[in-house]
Design an enzyme around this catalytic site. Structure first.
Site, short mmCIF file in Angstrom:
data_model
loop_
_atom_site.label_atom_id
_atom_site.label_comp_id
_atom_site.label_asym_id
_atom_site.label_seq_id
_atom_site.Cartn_x
_atom_site.Cartn_y
_atom_site.Cartn_z
N HIS A 278 0.84 -1.20 0.00
CA HIS A 278 0.00 0.00 0.00
C HIS A 278 0.88 1.26 0.00
O HIS A 278 0.75 2.13 -0.87
CB HIS A 278 -0.91 -0.02 1.23
CG HIS A 278 -1.77 1.18 1.38
ND1 HIS A 278 -3.09 1.18 1.04
CD2 HIS A 278 -1.50 2.44 1.81
CE1 HIS A 278 -3.60 2.39 1.25
NE2 HIS A 278 -2.65 3.17 1.74
N GLU A 279 1.80 1.32 0.96
CA GLU A 279 2.64 2.51 1.07
C GLU A 279 3.55 2.64 -0.16
O GLU A 279 3.82 3.75 -0.62
CB GLU A 279 3.46 2.50 2.36
CG GLU A 279 2.63 2.47 3.65
CD GLU A 279 1.53 3.53 3.74
OE1 GLU A 279 1.66 4.60 3.10
OE2 GLU A 279 0.52 3.28 4.45
N HIS A 282 1.75 4.42 -2.85
CA HIS A 282 1.88 5.87 -2.67
C HIS A 282 3.28 6.32 -3.11
O HIS A 282 3.45 7.35 -3.75
CB HIS A 282 1.72 6.24 -1.19
CG HIS A 282 0.31 6.20 -0.68
ND1 HIS A 282 -0.71 6.93 -1.25
CD2 HIS A 282 -0.26 5.54 0.37
CE1 HIS A 282 -1.84 6.71 -0.56
NE2 HIS A 282 -1.59 5.87 0.42
N GLU A 310 -4.65 7.77 -2.95
CA GLU A 310 -5.11 6.52 -2.35
C GLU A 310 -5.51 5.50 -3.42
O GLU A 310 -5.39 4.30 -3.21
CB GLU A 310 -6.28 6.81 -1.40
CG GLU A 310 -6.65 5.68 -0.49
CD GLU A 310 -5.60 5.31 0.56
OE1 GLU A 310 -4.59 6.03 0.70
OE2 GLU A 310 -5.77 4.28 1.23
ZN ZN Z 1 -2.90 5.24 1.90
#
Ligand code: ZN
Length: 522
Positions: A278-279, A282, A310
């Site tokens: 997830h990170e 980003h 996101e």
């Molecule tokens: Zn996030």
């Protein structure tokens, strides 16, 4: 892009000066981000008081720089210069439009309030950490009250534009143009459809077994797996790092420096895997923004909105990482990294099949912790926070009543009983430093993601086959070219329509979840 091959000073000395100011402001904020990263990772506890002063000093410095009248004059001069704004779609025109927006926003906030928010936020964040460890809401309560008062003052300064509510002014900072009413309009029907789906899945036969996820895996091996995956995704580790924190995050500090953090639980190794992916999603966005020396600090080098940000993290985490094809590639690699049969970890995952792990990572089970929630129930966690923080800002909810309201909402929307505040209203860091209006962007991200994913699969028909070989190059290139490279050239809704041909809708997300989960629960 007309002028990209000419030096800025040749286009317009005023514009060049404006860009120089932007770079300086971003320079100060990026130093603040580095200090914040340090506070979250390696800072000794006794440094907290001085760090709060440093944070307040830098915020005030950046704010003073960003609101000086010279910038206002330069923006006005540039707006009137037709060589810059004649073509409203040029990089210069878009930069100037966004600089005007930022300037108007910042000049509404008094420097003293900005510094106070940073100072109290930094202190409150420290108190939150201890309160969460000790499961002590009473300890955090006065700090949350202070932060809510300051945030309300901030919203009052920003104003609510038209006939909206105070909350809209906060929301606008993260998702330009969005309003609480609109969000409620998309979220509530989504929540209803999701609740029904979760109930239907819960009632239909046997849920997938999560046994493959319960093998205890040493955090160092989990770290190794995380690095292996994010490298394959295309995250550049020579321009970033991966560390451990209580609350995973990504911070894009500047050219060549994007920091990711994650957290490890021995008994649940995919938690760290997914928060790392997830990170890194980003992080890839941050690393792919056009942060050239000439553009650094200008809006064109920044992300559009948190919702779009996101959408990138969710895509890697859920649409890639929770797909069957991804596990065809990763499972043998994970077995290898964790020690294989007879290895030091006793053959963890020995005998586990792709089908088993694919099913295990696609549960739909109401739970307590947002960051560990599955794809289907996640948005219900967000909805609860959105409703509570909106009520806190409007004054309908008092801070002292947060635990009770929190627990009641979890019962209502997720059907779970919250055993303590550490696993309830103390679980997220956001409110401690004034991130109000931020949570809705998580669900907007899921919606944007699902809609983009349908388009991407039409554009790259062999994507599934590529993923099953661990080849994510075409996907990353598509995202780079169609989303990342634009910076803030477009607004989120505009980009969504441009790429997918439709305004944002909940249908693609529901199609995705129903299509994947129903067969698994049969
Ligand atoms: Zn996030």
């Amino acid at each position: 892009m007309r002028h990209s091959d000419k030096p800025l000073s040749a286009i317009s000395p005023q514009y060049a000066k404006l860009c120089k100011f932007s770079a300086e402001i971003s320079m100060v904020s990026s130093i603040g981000s580095l200090l914040n990263w340090d506070q979250e990772t390696y800072m000794p506890a006794k440094a907290a008081a001085h760090r709060a002063e440093q944070a307040a000093f830098l915020s005030a410095l950046a704010h003073e720089k960003a609101t000086c009248s010279e910038i206002g004059d330069l923006i006005s001069a540039c707006e009137q210069d037709r060589t810059l704004t004649g073509d409203s779609k040029s990089s210069e025109a878009r930069n100037i439009r966004e600089m005007r927006r930022d300037f108007e926003h910042r000049t509404k906030l008094p420097t003293e309030l900005v510094a106070e928010l940073a100072r109290v936020g930094s202190q409150a964040q420290e108190v939150w950490k201890t309160a969460r460890e000790k499961n002590d809401f009473a300890m955090f309560r006065p700090w949350l009250e202070k932060m809510m008062d300051l945030t309300r003052r901030k919203a009052e300064c920003l104003g609510n534009g038209s006939a909206g509510e105070l909350y809209d002014a906060l929301l606008d900072e993260y998702e330009p143009g969005a309003t609480a009413k609109e969000i409620e309009g998309v979220f509530m029907p989504l929540a209803e459809r999701l609740s029904l789906l979760v109930k239907e899945l819960g009632a239909s036969g046997k849920p997938p077994s999560d046994a493959p996820l319960r093998h205890p895996i040493d955090p160092s091996r989990q770290h190794e797996l995380g690095l292996f995956v994010i490298r394959a995704m295309g995250f550049d580790l020579e321009a970033g790092r991966l560390d451990t924190t209580a609350h995973p995050f990504c911070s894009g500090m500047g050219p060549g420096d994007t920091r990711l953090t994650t957290r490890y639980r021995e008994q649940s190794w995919t938690d760290a895997l997914y928060s790392t992916m997830h990170e890194a999603g980003h992080g890839i966005y941050e690393q792919s923004l056009p942060k050239t020396p000439a553009l650094f600090g200008t809006p064109i080098s920044e992300a559009i909105s948190l919702g779009i940000h996101e959408s990138q993290s969710r895509m890697w985490e859920n649409f890639v990482g929770r797909s069957r094809e991804f596990w065809v590639w990763l499972l043998p690699q994970a077995k290898q990294i964790f020690g294989g049969a007879g290895g030091p970890l006793g053959g963890a995952l020995r005998g586990v099949s792709v089908e088993e792990i694919f099913a295990a990572v696609n549960t739909a089970k109401p739970s307590l912790i947002r960051v560990e929630a599955d794809e289907a129930t996640y948005n219900l966690h967000v909805l609860i926070r959105f409703r509570l923080e909106r009520a806190l800002i409007s004054g309908q909810l008092a801070v002292k009543d947060v635990p009770g309201e929190w627990n009641a909402a979890y019962k209502k929307y997720l059907g779970v009983t919250v055993p303590d505040d550490a696993r309830g209203c103390l679980q997220d860091v956001h409110w401690s430093f004034g991130l109000i209006g931020y949570f809705p962007t998580y669900t907007l991200g899921n919606l944007y993601c699902a809609q983009l994913w349908e388009t991407i699969n039409k554009k790259i028909p062999s994507l599934g086959e590529q993923m099953s070989r661990g080849d994510f190059g075409t996907l990353k290139a598509w995202l780079n070219q169609n989303i990342h490279a634009h910076g803030r050239r477009y607004r989120a809704g505009e980009l969504c329509e441009m790429l997918t041909g439709k305004p944002l809708s909940a249908d693609p997300l529901m199609r995705h979840l129903e299509g994947k989960l129903r067969p698994l629960f049969r």
